[in-house]
Design an enzyme around this catalytic site. Structure first.
Site, PDB file in Angstrom:
ATOM      1  N   ARG A 161      -5.961  -1.062   0.601  1.00 27.40           N
ATOM      2  CA  ARG A 161      -5.161   0.233   0.409  1.00 27.40           C
ATOM      3  C   ARG A 161      -5.916   1.469  -0.059  1.00 27.40           C
ATOM      4  O   ARG A 161      -5.648   2.108  -0.911  1.00 27.40           O
ATOM      5  CB  ARG A 161      -4.232  -0.103  -0.664  1.00 27.40           C
ATOM      6  CG  ARG A 161      -3.107  -1.355  -0.701  1.00 27.40           C
ATOM      7  CD  ARG A 161      -2.271  -1.235   0.641  1.00 27.40           C
ATOM      8  NE  ARG A 161      -1.837  -2.712   0.870  1.00 27.40           N
ATOM      9  CZ  ARG A 161      -2.757  -3.571   1.439  1.00 27.40           C
ATOM     10  NH1 ARG A 161      -3.746  -3.177   2.178  1.00 27.40           N
ATOM     11  NH2 ARG A 161      -1.965  -4.747   1.660  1.00 27.40           N
ATOM     12  N   SER A 232       5.404  -1.655  -3.808  1.00 25.73           N
ATOM     13  CA  SER A 232       4.397  -1.986  -4.711  1.00 25.73           C
ATOM     14  C   SER A 232       3.914  -0.599  -5.493  1.00 25.73           C
ATOM     15  O   SER A 232       3.441   0.229  -4.787  1.00 25.73           O
ATOM     16  CB  SER A 232       3.136  -2.696  -4.205  1.00 25.73           C
ATOM     17  OG  SER A 232       3.650  -3.844  -3.702  1.00 25.73           O
ATOM     18  N   GLU A 329      -0.684   2.445  -6.553  1.00 27.25           N
ATOM     19  CA  GLU A 329      -0.680   2.290  -4.998  1.00 27.25           C
ATOM     20  C   GLU A 329       0.061   3.613  -4.588  1.00 27.25           C
ATOM     21  O   GLU A 329      -0.591   4.182  -3.569  1.00 27.25           O
ATOM     22  CB  GLU A 329      -0.162   0.980  -4.392  1.00 27.25           C
ATOM     23  CG  GLU A 329      -0.189   1.146  -3.021  1.00 27.25           C
ATOM     24  CD  GLU A 329       0.337  -0.358  -2.134  1.00 27.25           C
ATOM     25  OE1 GLU A 329      -0.010  -1.367  -2.928  1.00 27.25           O
ATOM     26  OE2 GLU A 329       1.018  -0.296  -1.448  1.00 27.25           O
TER      27      GLU A 329
HETATM   28  C1  LIG Z   1      10.421  -1.136   0.432  1.00 31.93           C
HETATM   29  C2  LIG Z   1       8.878  -0.877   0.690  1.00 31.93           C
HETATM   30  C3  LIG Z   1       7.722  -1.858   0.997  1.00 31.93           C
HETATM   31  C4  LIG Z   1       6.427  -1.413   1.394  1.00 31.93           C
HETATM   32  N1  LIG Z   1       5.655  -2.430   1.777  1.00 31.93           N
HETATM   33  C5  LIG Z   1       4.232  -2.181   2.125  1.00 31.93           C
HETATM   34  C6  LIG Z   1       3.405  -3.062   2.473  1.00 31.93           C
HETATM   35  O1  LIG Z   1       3.567  -4.083   2.953  1.00 31.93           O
HETATM   36  N2  LIG Z   1       2.030  -2.778   3.001  1.00 31.93           N
HETATM   37  C7  LIG Z   1       1.726  -1.467   2.585  1.00 31.93           C
HETATM   38  O2  LIG Z   1       0.666  -1.119   2.991  1.00 31.93           O
HETATM   39  N3  LIG Z   1       2.621  -0.308   2.375  1.00 31.93           N
HETATM   40  C8  LIG Z   1       4.010  -0.781   2.075  1.00 31.93           C
HETATM   41  N4  LIG Z   1       4.851   0.236   1.403  1.00 31.93           N
HETATM   42  C9  LIG Z   1       3.959   1.802   1.211  1.00 31.93           C
HETATM   43  C10 LIG Z   1       4.519   2.485   2.467  1.00 31.93           C
HETATM   44  O3  LIG Z   1       5.553   2.242   3.346  1.00 31.93           O
HETATM   45  C11 LIG Z   1       3.306   2.791   3.253  1.00 31.93           C
HETATM   46  O4  LIG Z   1       2.125   3.386   2.471  1.00 31.93           O
HETATM   47  C12 LIG Z   1       3.419   3.950   4.465  1.00 31.93           C
HETATM   48  O5  LIG Z   1       2.464   4.017   5.187  1.00 31.93           O
HETATM   49  C13 LIG Z   1       3.812   5.365   3.987  1.00 31.93           C
HETATM   50  O6  LIG Z   1       4.351   6.209   5.001  1.00 31.93           O
HETATM   51  P1  LIG Z   1       5.039   7.467   4.669  1.00 31.93           P
HETATM   52  O7  LIG Z   1       5.352   8.011   6.159  1.00 31.93           O
HETATM   53  O8  LIG Z   1       6.358   7.210   4.074  1.00 31.93           O
HETATM   54  O9  LIG Z   1       3.926   8.095   3.788  1.00 31.93           O
HETATM   55  P2  LIG Z   1       4.395   9.248   2.807  1.00 31.93           P
HETATM   56  O10 LIG Z   1       4.823   8.495   1.491  1.00 31.93           O
HETATM   57  O11 LIG Z   1       5.174  10.296   3.332  1.00 31.93           O
HETATM   58  O12 LIG Z   1       2.938   9.796   2.371  1.00 31.93           O
HETATM   59  C14 LIG Z   1       1.980   8.864   1.906  1.00 31.93           C
HETATM   60  C15 LIG Z   1       0.672   9.396   1.887  1.00 31.93           C
HETATM   61  O13 LIG Z   1       0.272   9.836   3.137  1.00 31.93           O
HETATM   62  C16 LIG Z   1      -0.004  11.213   3.226  1.00 31.93           C
HETATM   63  N5  LIG Z   1       0.319  11.543   4.845  1.00 31.93           N
HETATM   64  C17 LIG Z   1       1.560  11.534   5.252  1.00 31.93           C
HETATM   65  N6  LIG Z   1       1.495  11.801   6.582  1.00 31.93           N
HETATM   66  C18 LIG Z   1       0.356  12.171   6.902  1.00 31.93           C
HETATM   67  C19 LIG Z   1      -0.420  12.803   8.124  1.00 31.93           C
HETATM   68  N7  LIG Z   1       0.384  12.921   9.181  1.00 31.93           N
HETATM   69  N8  LIG Z   1      -1.566  13.129   7.880  1.00 31.93           N
HETATM   70  C20 LIG Z   1      -2.280  13.014   6.780  1.00 31.93           C
HETATM   71  N9  LIG Z   1      -1.646  12.486   5.447  1.00 31.93           N
HETATM   72  C21 LIG Z   1      -0.575  12.140   5.699  1.00 31.93           C
HETATM   73  C22 LIG Z   1       0.744  11.878   2.560  1.00 31.93           C
HETATM   74  O14 LIG Z   1       0.399  13.097   1.899  1.00 31.93           O
HETATM   75  C23 LIG Z   1       0.768  10.838   1.054  1.00 31.93           C
HETATM   76  O15 LIG Z   1      -0.467  11.034   0.480  1.00 31.93           O
HETATM   77  C24 LIG Z   1       6.077   0.076   1.264  1.00 31.93           C
HETATM   78  C25 LIG Z   1       6.850   0.861   0.836  1.00 31.93           C
HETATM   79  C26 LIG Z   1       8.418   0.575   0.458  1.00 31.93           C
HETATM   80  C27 LIG Z   1       9.214   1.727  -0.015  1.00 31.93           C
END
Ligand SMILES: Cc1cc2nc3c(=O)[nH]c(=O)nc-3n(C[C@H](O)[C@H](O)[C@H](O)COP(=O)(O)OP(=O)(O)OC[C@H]3O[C@@H](n4cnc5c(N)ncnc54)[C@H](O)[C@@H]3O)c2cc1C
Length: 333
Positions: A161, A232, A329
């Protein structure tokens, strides 16, 4: 590209936390990105990248410009198994696209919320697979130099992560697109115990893996569109073998994940929290999910501070009982 002012971010984060962003811009192209960055520079305000908002907690109002990444497009490249996805594409839809195109490997990562562009930031992982296993390259925009460039796997310094984007390059790089190297030949990864247990067939197909992963996730994790959460909240702690031996002698049968680096042991944070009785606990509008103690939920109307207070109480209790520091995380903003 219009820049919105005083935007409520509740619809932009899966915790559903209401807070105010001074400015927000939707980024659909490189041109949008460059003009938004120019605006932030002129105004001398900070910027924050945002995808689906499923891994962030807004703990207070944001005084700068939110760049909401919306770039679209998926392309199968000429080399077999090579596929490129724009940063703003929905990750789960991309997983389904690949499966339909008979490109295999990421079916274990089905139903992870958020965008493709955020996937490398924390090297998303689930059910025995991590993004880095199928990583090809990234096309990024370096905000320090104002240049576009390609980053390979070594550049990204992926870890559990973790990546260089959470470390030295924190808030410096915009991911524009992600290229994966998938397999045109099915090679399902089914070793992860919870997955192996649920798969009913001897030779499962990638579609079987996809279906079972979706089923497990839907039965164990709250859907953020129905019960606000960010998955998480804490990472699983990694401790030395010596520390693990001490935990065993003090607390009996402490579980560990099957493999990790030599001399280090990864322990399920959920187990530590469950022993401490956090499952189903509630503090006003926030609580710990009934089935998964790693997931903090907003029952409605919780502020970022409410969520943070609960998270701090949880990690303080783990520190007191087990002398282990939990790392978040979720990215706290
Ligand atoms: C129900 C649920 C289940 C989940 N299960 C998992 C799992 O099994 N495994 C796992 O690894 N994660 C999991 N996650 C966490 C999350 O889904 C992931 O980390 C996902 O990749 C976040 O994507 P996002 O677009 O929502 O990012 P955001 O929350 O919008 O951003 C996360 C980070 O990435 C940065 N960011 C976003 N886009 C860009 C870009 N284009 N360039 C540079 N930086 C950027 C942001 O600044 C921030 O620091 C879960 C979340 C939820 C709600």
């Amino acid at each position: 590209m219009p820049i919105q002012q005083n935007v409520d971010l509740a619809a932009f984060n899966t915790f559903g936390v209401h807070c105010n962003a001074r400015y927000l811009a939707e980024i659909n192209s490189l041109q949008d990105l460059e003009s938004a960055l120019g605006f932030a520079q002129d105004e001398a305000i900070p910027i924050q990248l945002l995808g689906g908002g499923s891994n962030v907690l807004f703990s207070q109002d944001y005084p700068g410009l939110i760049l909401h990444m919306k770039m679209r497009g998926i392309e199968c490249l000429n080399e077999p198994g090579r596929v490129k996805v724009a940063a703003g594409e929905n990750w789960h839809k991309f997983v389904m696209y690949c499966l339909n195109k008979e490109l295999y490997g990421i079916e274990n990562l089905a139903l992870i919320p958020g965008t493709a562009g955020a996937a490398p930031i924390q090297n998303i992982g689930a059910y025995g697979v991590e993004l880095e296993d199928f990583f090809g390259e990234l096309e990024v925009y370096d905000m320090a130099s104002g240049q576009r460039r390609i980053m390979d796997k070594a550049d990204c310094q992926f870890g559990y992560r973790d990546s260089v984007f959470k470390q030295e390059l924190h808030n410096r790089i915009v991911v524009l697109s992600l290229t994966l190297q998938l397999s045109p030949i099915p090679a399902p990864c089914v070793e992860y115990p919870a997955l192996a247990k649920e798969l009913k067939t001897v030779e499962p197909t990638p579609q079987d893996v996809f279906d079972v992963v979706c089923h497990i996730r839907q039965s164990k994790l709250p859907d953020p569109t129905k019960l606000a959460n960010a998955g998480s909240f804490f990472k699983n702690p990694v401790v030395s073998e010596e520390k693990y031996a001490a935990l065993l002698s003090d607390h009996g049968n402490v579980p560990r994940f099957p493999t990790f680096d030599e001399g280090l042991v990864k322990i399920p944070a959920a187990w530590l929290l469950e022993i401490l009785g956090w499952k189903g606990e509630r503090q006003g509008p926030v609580g710990v999910h009934d089935l998964q103690p790693l997931v903090i939920v907003n029952y409605g109307g919780a502020s970022g501070a409410d969520i943070l207070n609960l998270a701090e109480d949880m990690s303080a209790s783990v520190l007191e009982k087990f002398a282990i520091v939990l790392q978040t995380e979720v990215r706290i903003i």
